[in-house]
Design an enzyme around this catalytic site. Structure first.
Site, PDB file in Angstrom:
ATOM      1  N   LYS A   1      -7.868  31.169  76.398  1.00 17.24           N
ATOM      2  CA  LYS A   1      -7.486  30.127  77.493  1.00 17.24           C
ATOM      3  C   LYS A   1      -8.028  28.937  77.138  1.00 17.24           C
ATOM      4  O   LYS A   1      -9.205  28.582  76.548  1.00 17.24           O
ATOM      5  CB  LYS A   1      -8.146  30.793  78.737  1.00 17.24           C
ATOM      6  CG  LYS A   1      -8.243  29.752  79.937  1.00 17.24           C
ATOM      7  CD  LYS A   1      -8.837  30.595  81.113  1.00 17.24           C
ATOM      8  CE  LYS A   1      -9.042  29.442  82.171  1.00 17.24           C
ATOM      9  NZ  LYS A   1      -9.521  30.437  83.468  1.00 17.24           N
TER      10      LYS A   1
ATOM     11  N   LYS B   1      -3.439  31.087  77.919  1.00 16.40           N
ATOM     12  CA  LYS B   1      -3.331  30.748  79.073  1.00 16.40           C
ATOM     13  C   LYS B   1      -3.733  29.028  78.807  1.00 16.40           C
ATOM     14  O   LYS B   1      -4.864  29.027  78.347  1.00 16.40           O
ATOM     15  CB  LYS B   1      -4.509  31.346  80.061  1.00 16.40           C
ATOM     16  CG  LYS B   1      -4.765  31.075  81.238  1.00 16.40           C
ATOM     17  CD  LYS B   1      -5.553  31.940  82.161  1.00 16.40           C
ATOM     18  CE  LYS B   1      -5.739  31.029  83.638  1.00 16.40           C
ATOM     19  NZ  LYS B   1      -6.630  31.719  84.391  1.00 16.40           N
TER      20      LYS B   1
ATOM     21  N   ASP C   1     -11.994  35.936  83.504  1.00 19.70           N
ATOM     22  CA  ASP C   1     -11.989  34.947  82.536  1.00 19.70           C
ATOM     23  C   ASP C   1     -13.330  34.583  82.087  1.00 19.70           C
ATOM     24  O   ASP C   1     -14.259  33.941  82.909  1.00 19.70           O
ATOM     25  CB  ASP C   1     -11.264  33.756  83.311  1.00 19.70           C
ATOM     26  CG  ASP C   1      -9.790  33.980  83.427  1.00 19.70           C
ATOM     27  OD1 ASP C   1      -9.461  35.216  83.424  1.00 19.70           O
ATOM     28  OD2 ASP C   1      -8.949  33.036  83.652  1.00 19.70           O
TER      29      ASP C   1
END
Length: 221
Positions: free
Chosen positions: A153, A182, A91
């Site tokens: 995300k 996400k 990430d």
């Protein structure tokens, strides 16, 4: 929606600065027991965690975390080292200053370079929605899509706010079909988690849902 199905979408996360090995080990055990999507931990623990969980649980870590303003080469080194140490998912945080400067090509090139290093491993791109305007969020949906990342995300969980329902709805409207979503930061209940999923999220970054599930088992409600 069944709680077990929700937990399957969770990246069970511990990224606090003071996280100890005993705490990391405990979230790994909980992640395995509850069948979540991955365990998300600091880069310094990746090798040890991979050796501990082996193939029982995917290992996720963070790149350029939490501010995103490291150079691209530093982020690329972090990525390669994390992969060497056994990371299955990564990430990364974008350079938010570049967003404000409208340096979209620099952002796209950085994502592309890191995705190339990831290969078949999952790359999630954190855009820190609470620091962006709606126009900037839409533009980042386009950039992340064009750059070929696997996920967009919302948040690091280390800024002034986390995921919102509006942001997930906005992502769903503007990301390409190749990009999943996400939601992360501040997800405090199974009801909220279910709503994020209904709006389009297929991953949830949180530490709270397993705590809630464990408490329910202990108390019976």
């Amino acid at each position: 929606m069944d709680r077990k199905d929700i937990l399957k979408m969770v990246d069970h996360t511990l990224l606090t600065q003071t996280a100890s090995w005993e705490e990391i080990k405990q979230i790994c055990e909980d992640a395995i027991a509850y069948g979540v999507a991955s365990v998300c931990i600091p880069p310094s623990y990746v090798k040890r965690v991979k050796e501990y969980v082996k193939d029982r649980m995917p290992v996720c870590t963070v790149i350029g975390f939490p501010n995103g303003y490291q150079t691209s080469q530093v982020k690329l080194y972090e990525t390669k080292e994390a992969i060497e140490n056994g990371a299955d998912e990564l990430d990364m945080v974008i350079n938010l200053g570049w967003v404000k400067d409208a340096e979209y090509k620099l952002i796209a090139d950085e994502i592309k370079e890191i995705k190339a290093a990831c290969g078949s491993r999952v790359l999630k791109v954190i855009i820190e929605t609470c620091l962006l305007t709606e126009e900037e969020k839409i533009k980042m949906c386009q950039v992340v899509t064009e750059a070929g990342a696997d996920f967009i995300k919302t948040s690091t969980g280390f800024s002034k706010a986390g995921a919102t329902f509006d942001d997930i709805a906005l992502f769903k409207k503007h990301v390409g079909d190749n990009v999943k979503i996400k939601a992360a930061g501040g997800i405090a209940s199974f009801d909220d988690a279910e709503q994020f999923i209904k709006l389009g999220a297929s991953r949830l970054g949180t530490s709270r849902l397993i705590k809630l599930a464990k408490n329910q088992e202990a108390t019976g409600y």
